[in-house]
Design a protein around this motif. Sequence first.
Motif, PDB file in Angstrom:
ATOM      1  N   ALA A 150       0.841  -1.200   0.000  1.00  0.00           N
ATOM      2  CA  ALA A 150       0.000   0.000   0.000  1.00  0.00           C
ATOM      3  C   ALA A 150       0.870   1.242   0.000  1.00  0.00           C
ATOM      4  CB  ALA A 150      -0.910   0.000   1.223  1.00  0.00           C
ATOM      5  N   TYR A 208       8.943  -6.398  -4.480  1.00  0.00           N
ATOM      6  CA  TYR A 208       8.742  -6.528  -5.934  1.00  0.00           C
ATOM      7  C   TYR A 208      10.012  -6.934  -6.687  1.00  0.00           C
ATOM      8  CZ  TYR A 208       4.077  -4.552  -5.412  1.00  0.00           C
ATOM      9  OH  TYR A 208       2.768  -4.351  -5.060  1.00  0.00           O
ATOM     10  N   GLY A 215       7.021   5.546 -17.486  1.00  0.00           N
ATOM     11  CA  GLY A 215       7.011   5.083 -16.099  1.00  0.00           C
ATOM     12  C   GLY A 215       6.386   3.717 -15.916  1.00  0.00           C
ATOM     13  N   LEU A 243       6.855  -0.666 -16.395  1.00  0.00           N
ATOM     14  CA  LEU A 243       7.872  -1.718 -16.435  1.00  0.00           C
ATOM     15  C   LEU A 243       7.996  -2.181 -17.871  1.00  0.00           C
ATOM     16  CD1 LEU A 243       6.490  -3.668 -13.445  1.00  0.00           C
ATOM     17  CD2 LEU A 243       8.945  -3.450 -13.768  1.00  0.00           C
ATOM     18  N   GLY A 249      -0.248   4.601  -6.026  1.00  0.00           N
ATOM     19  CA  GLY A 249      -1.020   5.808  -5.714  1.00  0.00           C
ATOM     20  C   GLY A 249      -0.221   6.842  -4.921  1.00  0.00           C
ATOM     21  N   ARG A 259       0.740  -5.879 -11.501  1.00  0.00           N
ATOM     22  CA  ARG A 259       1.636  -4.855 -12.039  1.00  0.00           C
ATOM     23  C   ARG A 259       2.327  -5.311 -13.312  1.00  0.00           C
ATOM     24  NH1 ARG A 259      -0.201  -3.148  -6.872  1.00  0.00           N
ATOM     25  NH2 ARG A 259      -0.093  -0.877  -6.934  1.00  0.00           N
TER      26      ARG A 259
END
Length: 276
Positions: free
Chosen positions: A60, A264, A193, A195, A88, A169
């Motif tokens: 988050a 990640y 921006g 991947l 976000g 993602r």
Amino acid sequence: MTYKVISDSSINLFDIGNSNYRTVPLHVIVGDENFIDNKDVDINKMQKALESFKGKTSTACPGPQEWIDAFEGADVLFCVTITSTLSGSFSSANIAKQMYKNENKNAKVYVIDSLSAGPELVLIVEKLFELLESGMDSDEVYREICLYQKKTHLYYSLASLDNLAKNGRISPIVAKGVGLLGIRVVGRASDEGTLEPLDKCRGDRSAFKSLVEHFKKCGYCGGKVVIAHNDNESAAKEFVQKLKENFGEFKFSIHRTSALCSYYAEPLSLMIGFEA
Ligand code: X90
């Protein structure tokens, strides 16, 4: 005028030797544990929790109040966020900016979307301090940093794409098979921006070869390099050697990924920011 430079924790560094620097944490959620990504987070404990937990895990972004808490007391603020296409954090910082400006009419708040993560944010923050300390006016600093961002890049070598895929993602099709037989996905943060996976390589050595070729294509010629590794310092050092063989001497720094990036950019991954 008192200024602060504030980054979200996707930057991986909580101390850069400047007292006007702050970070706001992203969060890694494993069952009912919330790993708050700050200087006290226990990455080894988080990794163990991730390995043993069988349910869905997630992350988050900071809420607006977390940004505001870091703003307090300053009248010129530069905020740097992880790419807005994947998090976000940028929009939270913008909400915080409005709230802060309602209370502090003369404050100037600049929110910068890094369009990237990790080491590229380190380059941006270090440049911001350089510009601010030169006594430059804040609007001018903002213009300069936007130009600087066009010269910086982020490449990566990822050892697994599982958490990126599980959290929507990256496409599960792209993620398939990575993590087996030492496969690495070499890619970059695109100009938008996102991947952008570029090559699948077998092992670190082959990933380095691919990365060196990409550095050449970007016109790299000895600019500053910042590397974040997830428990793979030896690969980071070896890669620096490879770069030296190809491009000569340059300034560099190496550090470990913190919670968000470790989640990640999974164990053994590298994230590499540089000035072209
Ligand atoms: O708001 C949140 O929950 C955070 C979501 C972040 C998602 C992606 C983080 C990726 C970090 C992976 C390699 C480099 C990424 C390049 C970015 C364009 C590390």
